[in-house]
Write an enzyme that holds these catalytic residues in place. Sequence first.
Site, PDB file in Angstrom:
ATOM      1  N   ARG A  21      47.240  49.075  37.765  1.00  0.00           N
ATOM      2  CA  ARG A  21      46.660  48.472  38.996  1.00  0.00           C
ATOM      3  C   ARG A  21      47.894  48.793  40.060  1.00  0.00           C
ATOM      4  NH1 ARG A  21      43.015  44.360  40.723  1.00  0.00           N
ATOM      5  NH2 ARG A  21      44.169  42.576  41.940  1.00  0.00           N
TER       6      ARG A  21
ATOM      7  N   HIS B   6      42.332  40.977  46.202  1.00  0.00           N
ATOM      8  CA  HIS B   6      42.897  39.881  46.460  1.00  0.00           C
ATOM      9  C   HIS B   6      42.360  38.954  47.626  1.00  0.00           C
ATOM     10  CE1 HIS B   6      46.615  42.550  45.740  1.00  0.00           C
ATOM     11  NE2 HIS B   6      46.383  41.892  44.423  1.00  0.00           N
TER      12      HIS B   6
ATOM     13  N   HIS C  61      48.502  46.042  34.076  1.00  0.00           N
ATOM     14  CA  HIS C  61      48.837  45.486  35.499  1.00  0.00           C
ATOM     15  C   HIS C  61      49.474  46.813  36.337  1.00  0.00           C
ATOM     16  CE1 HIS C  61      47.906  42.104  37.833  1.00  0.00           C
ATOM     17  NE2 HIS C  61      48.941  42.023  38.493  1.00  0.00           N
TER      18      HIS C  61
ATOM     19  N   ARG D 103      41.875  44.657  36.831  1.00  0.00           N
ATOM     20  CA  ARG D 103      42.421  44.028  35.889  1.00  0.00           C
ATOM     21  C   ARG D 103      41.905  43.944  34.567  1.00  0.00           C
ATOM     22  NH1 ARG D 103      41.245  40.235  40.033  1.00  0.00           N
ATOM     23  NH2 ARG D 103      43.011  40.019  41.482  1.00  0.00           N
TER      24      ARG D 103
ATOM     25  N   TYR E 215      52.975  45.984  48.283  1.00  0.00           N
ATOM     26  CA  TYR E 215      53.020  47.415  48.015  1.00  0.00           C
ATOM     27  C   TYR E 215      53.372  48.127  49.336  1.00  0.00           C
ATOM     28  CZ  TYR E 215      50.027  46.070  44.376  1.00  0.00           C
ATOM     29  OH  TYR E 215      49.396  45.507  42.995  1.00  0.00           O
TER      30      TYR E 215
ATOM     31  N   LYS F  27      38.700  37.200  39.822  1.00  0.00           N
ATOM     32  CA  LYS F  27      38.948  35.763  39.855  1.00  0.00           C
ATOM     33  C   LYS F  27      37.959  34.577  40.430  1.00  0.00           C
ATOM     34  CE  LYS F  27      43.823  36.377  39.086  1.00  0.00           C
ATOM     35  NZ  LYS F  27      45.282  36.122  39.694  1.00  0.00           N
TER      36      LYS F  27
END
Length: 308
Positions: free
Chosen positions: A249, A272, A246, A150, A281, A174
């Site tokens: 990404r 994730h 993004h 990111r 995806y 994150k």
Amino acid sequence: MTNRPLIQKFIDYIRIERHYSEHTIDAYERDLHEFCAFLGVEPSALDPQLVTDADIKDWMISLLDAGEKPRSVRRKLSSLRSFWRFMLRVGYVDKDVTRAIIAPKMDKPLPVFFKPSEMRQAEAQMDWSDDFESIRDSLVVDMLYQTGMREAELAGLNDSSIDLVRKEVRVFGKRRKERIVPFGDSLANRIEAYRSARNDTFGIIIAPAQPFLVNNKGERITADLIYNIVRARMGEVSTLKKHSPHVLRHTFATEMLNNGADINTIKTLLGHSSLAATQVYTHTTFEQMKNVYENAHPRAKQSRKNPK
């Protein structure tokens, strides 16, 4: 009290007291009339106290069966909910039958990604000159494409985050969750060229806490600047409406999957927390395969020309 005056009171309420736009008011009134039509009654003959949650569920199902998008059905349900809250407020009903209704889930749009040809064109345009800004901007695009980071993660890298011997970058995602992402020789060479240009331009000495990417003042780069770099660079080679970090990404994940990587590996590389976030995806690549099939298989072509 008749129903028509009640609907009109509701319309007056959202127009005068809530100051809703005329567009929204028209939509609410139209949705209420559609619901009445589904029940087979005139709006003036509808008795809201006789309406059940099953009636509303049946209406929603009929809308979805007729091809309405979940977003549209959710909006119509919102109209009913607003109407019933108003009727509770004025004391015409003693129960809000819409509270038991679960709105249909929104269809998540498939992620967009740059085509391999666009990425090859971007690579061809990357500047290997001695100009610091050109070297840095090229590296920004390449790192996002080759690691799937990111923009905020890329901005947060320090010199100590990158191991050129092992060809790995330590990323904090994150909630400060750490992951290790490998990279290849081409990116390692570009990182070395960037560091040399950075250090010569600003007199920087490589140190563990030294921000890896810096702006034109030698200070840590911001996520906003990274966004603007990608938008400018990829806007030159791509026909997509969106040219963001993004999208790079998404491109990283899609190409990994298309070239044989298993989905759990991609999940780990992207950082994730759940597999569900990565599985989108697989839908993207399925759409690709379907398009290839429809364009390449003779029976698929025939069925389009002669559906009978």
